[in-house]
Design an enzyme around this catalytic site. Structure first.
Site, PDB file in Angstrom:
ATOM      1  N   ASP A  34       0.834  -1.195   0.000  1.00  0.00           N
ATOM      2  CA  ASP A  34       0.000   0.000   0.000  1.00  0.00           C
ATOM      3  C   ASP A  34       0.872   1.251   0.000  1.00  0.00           C
ATOM      4  O   ASP A  34       1.968   1.249   0.554  1.00  0.00           O
ATOM      5  CB  ASP A  34      -0.902  -0.007   1.243  1.00  0.00           C
ATOM      6  CG  ASP A  34      -1.977   1.063   1.193  1.00  0.00           C
ATOM      7  OD1 ASP A  34      -2.373   1.462   0.077  1.00  0.00           O
ATOM      8  OD2 ASP A  34      -2.419   1.495   2.264  1.00  0.00           O
ATOM      9  N   ASN A  36       1.286   3.408  -2.988  1.00  0.00           N
ATOM     10  CA  ASN A  36       1.769   3.882  -4.291  1.00  0.00           C
ATOM     11  C   ASN A  36       1.228   5.265  -4.636  1.00  0.00           C
ATOM     12  O   ASN A  36       1.965   6.129  -5.117  1.00  0.00           O
ATOM     13  CB  ASN A  36       1.367   2.894  -5.393  1.00  0.00           C
ATOM     14  CG  ASN A  36       2.105   1.581  -5.308  1.00  0.00           C
ATOM     15  OD1 ASN A  36       3.051   1.430  -4.543  1.00  0.00           O
ATOM     16  ND2 ASN A  36       1.664   0.605  -6.098  1.00  0.00           N
ATOM     17  N   ARG A  38       0.057   7.653  -2.592  1.00  0.00           N
ATOM     18  CA  ARG A  38       0.600   8.691  -1.720  1.00  0.00           C
ATOM     19  C   ARG A  38       2.058   8.991  -2.070  1.00  0.00           C
ATOM     20  O   ARG A  38       2.497  10.154  -2.007  1.00  0.00           O
ATOM     21  CB  ARG A  38       0.485   8.259  -0.261  1.00  0.00           C
ATOM     22  CG  ARG A  38      -0.830   8.675   0.392  1.00  0.00           C
ATOM     23  CD  ARG A  38      -1.046   7.985   1.700  1.00  0.00           C
ATOM     24  NE  ARG A  38      -1.454   6.592   1.496  1.00  0.00           N
ATOM     25  CZ  ARG A  38      -1.628   5.740   2.473  1.00  0.00           C
ATOM     26  NH1 ARG A  38      -1.409   6.110   3.726  1.00  0.00           N
ATOM     27  NH2 ARG A  38      -2.019   4.504   2.229  1.00  0.00           N
ATOM     28  N   ARG A  47      -0.629   9.078 -10.213  1.00  0.00           N
ATOM     29  CA  ARG A  47      -0.689   7.838  -9.443  1.00  0.00           C
ATOM     30  C   ARG A  47       0.050   6.698 -10.133  1.00  0.00           C
ATOM     31  O   ARG A  47       0.687   5.875  -9.473  1.00  0.00           O
ATOM     32  CB  ARG A  47      -2.155   7.432  -9.234  1.00  0.00           C
ATOM     33  CG  ARG A  47      -2.892   8.249  -8.198  1.00  0.00           C
ATOM     34  CD  ARG A  47      -4.338   7.772  -8.090  1.00  0.00           C
ATOM     35  NE  ARG A  47      -4.396   6.374  -7.733  1.00  0.00           N
ATOM     36  CZ  ARG A  47      -4.351   5.923  -6.477  1.00  0.00           C
ATOM     37  NH1 ARG A  47      -4.220   6.758  -5.470  1.00  0.00           N
ATOM     38  NH2 ARG A  47      -4.436   4.629  -6.232  1.00  0.00           N
ATOM     39  N   SER A  79      -6.644  -5.826  -5.947  1.00  0.00           N
ATOM     40  CA  SER A  79      -7.850  -6.331  -5.305  1.00  0.00           C
ATOM     41  C   SER A  79      -9.045  -6.282  -6.255  1.00  0.00           C
ATOM     42  O   SER A  79      -9.042  -5.564  -7.263  1.00  0.00           O
ATOM     43  CB  SER A  79      -8.167  -5.514  -4.052  1.00  0.00           C
ATOM     44  OG  SER A  79      -8.663  -4.235  -4.402  1.00  0.00           O
ATOM     45  N   GLU A  81     -11.740  -4.933  -5.484  1.00  0.00           N
ATOM     46  CA  GLU A  81     -12.253  -3.569  -5.349  1.00  0.00           C
ATOM     47  C   GLU A  81     -11.511  -2.613  -6.275  1.00  0.00           C
ATOM     48  O   GLU A  81     -12.112  -1.677  -6.838  1.00  0.00           O
ATOM     49  CB  GLU A  81     -12.129  -3.112  -3.888  1.00  0.00           C
ATOM     50  CG  GLU A  81     -13.079  -3.807  -2.921  1.00  0.00           C
ATOM     51  CD  GLU A  81     -12.647  -5.222  -2.561  1.00  0.00           C
ATOM     52  OE1 GLU A  81     -13.471  -5.963  -2.005  1.00  0.00           O
ATOM     53  OE2 GLU A  81     -11.481  -5.595  -2.844  1.00  0.00           O
ATOM     54  N   ASN A  82     -10.199  -2.811  -6.419  1.00  0.00           N
ATOM     55  CA  ASN A  82      -9.441  -1.995  -7.379  1.00  0.00           C
ATOM     56  C   ASN A  82     -10.041  -2.114  -8.772  1.00  0.00           C
ATOM     57  O   ASN A  82     -10.191  -1.124  -9.507  1.00  0.00           O
ATOM     58  CB  ASN A  82      -7.978  -2.458  -7.446  1.00  0.00           C
ATOM     59  CG  ASN A  82      -7.188  -2.186  -6.186  1.00  0.00           C
ATOM     60  OD1 ASN A  82      -6.224  -2.865  -5.914  1.00  0.00           O
ATOM     61  ND2 ASN A  82      -7.592  -1.196  -5.409  1.00  0.00           N
ATOM     62  N   ARG A  86     -11.610   1.673  -9.339  1.00  0.00           N
ATOM     63  CA  ARG A  86     -10.596   2.601  -9.841  1.00  0.00           C
ATOM     64  C   ARG A  86     -10.970   3.068 -11.251  1.00  0.00           C
ATOM     65  O   ARG A  86     -11.663   2.365 -11.991  1.00  0.00           O
ATOM     66  CB  ARG A  86      -9.220   1.922  -9.876  1.00  0.00           C
ATOM     67  CG  ARG A  86      -8.692   1.531  -8.500  1.00  0.00           C
ATOM     68  CD  ARG A  86      -8.274   2.739  -7.697  1.00  0.00           C
ATOM     69  NE  ARG A  86      -7.871   2.377  -6.336  1.00  0.00           N
ATOM     70  CZ  ARG A  86      -6.630   2.071  -5.980  1.00  0.00           C
ATOM     71  NH1 ARG A  86      -5.673   2.060  -6.902  1.00  0.00           N
ATOM     72  NH2 ARG A  86      -6.333   1.792  -4.737  1.00  0.00           N
ATOM     73  N   ARG A 204       1.982  -4.837   6.463  1.00  0.00           N
ATOM     74  CA  ARG A 204       1.188  -3.799   5.812  1.00  0.00           C
ATOM     75  C   ARG A 204       2.054  -2.544   5.715  1.00  0.00           C
ATOM     76  O   ARG A 204       2.572  -2.045   6.715  1.00  0.00           O
ATOM     77  CB  ARG A 204      -0.069  -3.486   6.627  1.00  0.00           C
ATOM     78  CG  ARG A 204      -0.833  -2.263   6.102  1.00  0.00           C
ATOM     79  CD  ARG A 204      -2.078  -2.658   5.405  1.00  0.00           C
ATOM     80  NE  ARG A 204      -2.594  -1.580   4.561  1.00  0.00           N
ATOM     81  CZ  ARG A 204      -3.828  -1.524   4.089  1.00  0.00           C
ATOM     82  NH1 ARG A 204      -4.686  -2.475   4.382  1.00  0.00           N
ATOM     83  NH2 ARG A 204      -4.224  -0.552   3.302  1.00  0.00           N
ATOM     84  N   ARG A 210      -5.440  -1.869   8.711  1.00  0.00           N
ATOM     85  CA  ARG A 210      -6.568  -2.699   8.305  1.00  0.00           C
ATOM     86  C   ARG A 210      -6.073  -3.797   7.370  1.00  0.00           C
ATOM     87  O   ARG A 210      -5.010  -3.697   6.772  1.00  0.00           O
ATOM     88  CB  ARG A 210      -7.657  -1.862   7.629  1.00  0.00           C
ATOM     89  CG  ARG A 210      -7.177  -1.065   6.425  1.00  0.00           C
ATOM     90  CD  ARG A 210      -8.315  -0.262   5.799  1.00  0.00           C
ATOM     91  NE  ARG A 210      -7.851   0.515   4.659  1.00  0.00           N
ATOM     92  CZ  ARG A 210      -7.391   1.760   4.740  1.00  0.00           C
ATOM     93  NH1 ARG A 210      -7.331   2.367   5.912  1.00  0.00           N
ATOM     94  NH2 ARG A 210      -6.978   2.404   3.660  1.00  0.00           N
TER      95      ARG A 210
END
Length: 289
Positions: A34, A36, A38, A47, A79, A81-82, A86, A204, A210
Site C-alpha cells: 500500500d 503507491n 501517496r 498515481r 484487489s 475492489e481496485n 478505480r 502492511r 486494516r
C-alpha cells in the site's frame, strides 16, 4: 547472533539477518502493498508513477525472501475492489504493468528458483493478461524454491463464496448435499490457498491499520507488522526488519504465555484489580439451566 549469511544480501541486510534465528523464520509471509498513490502525490506525480515505482519494491522483496529461504511469499497486488472502483485508465495501466512485469521478471524468478502462482478471480482479467500470466507460471513451474503468489483481482470474501460454492458442487457430485460435512479442514481444502500454509506474518506498508479484505480466513493467527514506509520505498531490508519484529513475539494461538498457566487468585467484589493490573470482571449467575 550468527555469522552465516545467505549469499546476495547487501551489508545492511546482512547485519539485520545476523540477529535473526534462522530456525524461526516465517514459513509464509503475506504483504499488503500500500502507498503507491501517496508516494506519487508527495512527489507531485500521477498515481501511475507510484505503481511503476512499486515494481522495484517487488523485485527487492522477492529476491531477499528467496535468498533467506522463506518457503512462501504472497503479495496483494490487485484487489477486486481496485478492479471495480478505480478509473478505467488506471486499471488499464495496471494490467499493462502486470504484463510487462511478468515478461521482465521471469528470468529473475528462475535465477532465484522461485515458482510463481496466483490467487483471485483470474478468469475476469483481460484475455491477453491471462495468457501472459499462464506463460509466466509455466516458465517457473520447475523451480523448487520459494512459492511467490500474486493476489490478482482478489477478495477474501469472494474467496470464501467460491469455496462454499465449490463445497456444494463437490457434495452434489458425491451423494448429494444432505451428506455434506463442513468443518475447518473442508473449508481449507477449497480455498485458493489450499496449496500453502497459512501466513505466519502479514506486513502492511504505509501505516494503515486494516486488512483490506485480504486472506481473512488464513490470517486468523498471523502476526501483524505495520510499517509507515510507502510501498515504492520498501526493500528487502524492511522485510528483514519485519521478520526481526516477528521473532520478538510469542505466538500463542489462543493459549497462554509461558508462566500464565498457574491458578489465579479469585477476585471478590472488594478487589479493585488483580496482580496483573486488570480491573475485575464481575460475573452474573446464569439463569439458563
Amino acid at each position: 547472533m550468527h555469522d552465516k549469511v545467505p549469499a546476495g544480501l547487501d551489508r545492511k541486510e546482512a547485519e539485520v539477518y545476523r540477529h535473526l534465528d534462522p530456525g524461526r523464520l516465517p514459513k509464509h509471509i503475506a504483504i499488503i502493498m500500500d502507498g503507491n498513490g501517496r508516494w506519487a502525490k508527495r512527489r507531485h506525480m500521477p498515481r501511475v508513477a507510484g505503481h511503476r515505482a512499486g515494481v522495484a519494491a517487488v523485485r527487492s522483496t522477492v529476491e531477499t525472501a528467496a535468498r533467506i529461504h522463506i518457503p512462501a511469499l504472497t503479495l496483494y497486488a490487485f484487489s477486486e475492489e481496485n478492479w471495480k472502483k478505480r478509473p478505467k485508465s488506471e486499471v488499464d495501466f495496471l494490467m499493462r504493468l502486470l504484463s510487462r512485469y511478468l515478461k521482465a521478471e521471469v528470468p529473475t524468478l528462475n535465477k532465484n528458483n522461485v515458482r510463481l502462482e496466483y490467487i483471485g478471480r483470474q478468469h475476469e482479467l483481460p484475455a491477453d493478461v491471462q495468457e501472459r500470466m499462464e506463460w509466466a507460471r509455466a516458465s517457473t513451474a520447475a523451480n523448487s524454491g520459494m512459492v511467490l503468489t500474486l493476489a490478482l483481482n482478489y477478495s477474501a470474501r469472494s474467496e470464501l463464496v467460491d469455496a462454499f460454492r465449490s463445497m456444494l458442487t463437490a457434495a452434489a457430485q458425491n451423494g448429494g448435499v444432505e451428506h455434506i460435512c463442513i468443518d475447518e479442514d473442508t473449508v481449507g481444502r477449497h480455498l485458493y490457498t489450499r496449496h500453502l500454509p497459512d501466513p505466519d506474518l502479514v506486513v502492511r506498508t504505509s501505516g494503515e491499520m486494516r486488512l483490506s479484505n485480504f486472506l481473512l480466513w488464513q490470517l486468523a493467527y498471523a502476526e501483524i507488522y505495520v510499517t509507515s514506509t510507502l510501498w515504492p520505498d520498501f526493500r528487502g531490508l524492511h522485510l528483514l526488519e519485519g521478520i526481526a519484529e516477528y521473532q520478538k513475539r510469542e505466538r500463542r494461538y489462543g493459549g497462554l504465555n509461558h508462566g500464565e498457566g498457574h491458578a489465579q487468585k479469585p477476585l471478590t467484589t472488594g478487589d479493585t484489580e488483580d496482580h496483573r493490573g486488570i480491573p475485575p470482571v464481575y460475573s452474573v449467575p446464569s439463569v439458563v439451566k
